[in-house]
Write a protein that holds these residues in place. Structure first.
Motif, mmCIF file in Angstrom:
data_model
loop_
_atom_site.group_PDB
_atom_site.id
_atom_site.type_symbol
_atom_site.label_atom_id
_atom_site.label_comp_id
_atom_site.label_asym_id
_atom_site.label_seq_id
_atom_site.Cartn_x
_atom_site.Cartn_y
_atom_site.Cartn_z
ATOM 1 N N LYS A 1 -4.670 4.956 -2.993
ATOM 2 C CA LYS A 1 -4.950 3.872 -1.575
ATOM 3 C C LYS A 1 -5.837 4.189 -0.994
ATOM 4 C CE LYS A 1 -0.116 5.455 -0.255
ATOM 5 N NZ LYS A 1 0.788 6.028 1.182
ATOM 6 N N LEU B 1 0.738 -1.387 0.251
ATOM 7 C CA LEU B 1 -0.101 0.124 0.199
ATOM 8 C C LEU B 1 0.801 1.022 0.282
ATOM 9 C CD1 LEU B 1 -3.153 -1.202 2.628
ATOM 10 C CD2 LEU B 1 -3.589 -0.404 -0.219
ATOM 11 N N ALA C 1 -7.754 1.447 -2.177
ATOM 12 C CA ALA C 1 -7.093 0.122 -2.815
ATOM 13 C C ALA C 1 -6.578 -0.459 -0.960
ATOM 14 C CB ALA C 1 -5.360 0.240 -2.622
ATOM 15 N N GLY C 2 -6.824 0.172 0.000
ATOM 16 C CA GLY C 2 -6.568 0.317 1.683
ATOM 17 C C GLY C 2 -7.880 -0.863 2.027
#
Length: 82
Positions: A56, A48, A59-60
């Motif tokens: 981010k 990450l 994706a997180g």
């Protein structure tokens, strides 16, 4: 975007693999492989930091959802130790 695609593919693969587990020992190995400290999800969490700033949050969120869903599926498995 690469990590997001990787997570989506891993999610598909992990749940398919989980469906084919037939004994508690294999379930434990599965947990270690995906959910362990040095597991696949932990590796993704480390990646990450290299994800572009604008990607981010997505994706997180995807990584956390994957981890939570997989943990719940493993814990609810009929092979899970009580």
């Amino acid at each position: 975007m690469a990590l997001i695609k990787k997570l989506e593919q891993l999610k598909t693969d992990a749940f398919a693999e989980l469906q084919n587990i037939s004994n508690p020992q294999d379930l434990e190995q599965f947990k270690i492989k995906y959910l362990g400290r040095k597991g696949i999800i932990a590796d993704c969490m480390q990646e990450l930091k290299d994800v572009p700033k604008e990607e981010k949050p997505q994706a997180g969120k995807l990584a956390n959802e994957f981890k939570n869903q997989l943990t719940e599926a493993v814990n609810n498995s009929s092979l899970a130790a009580v």
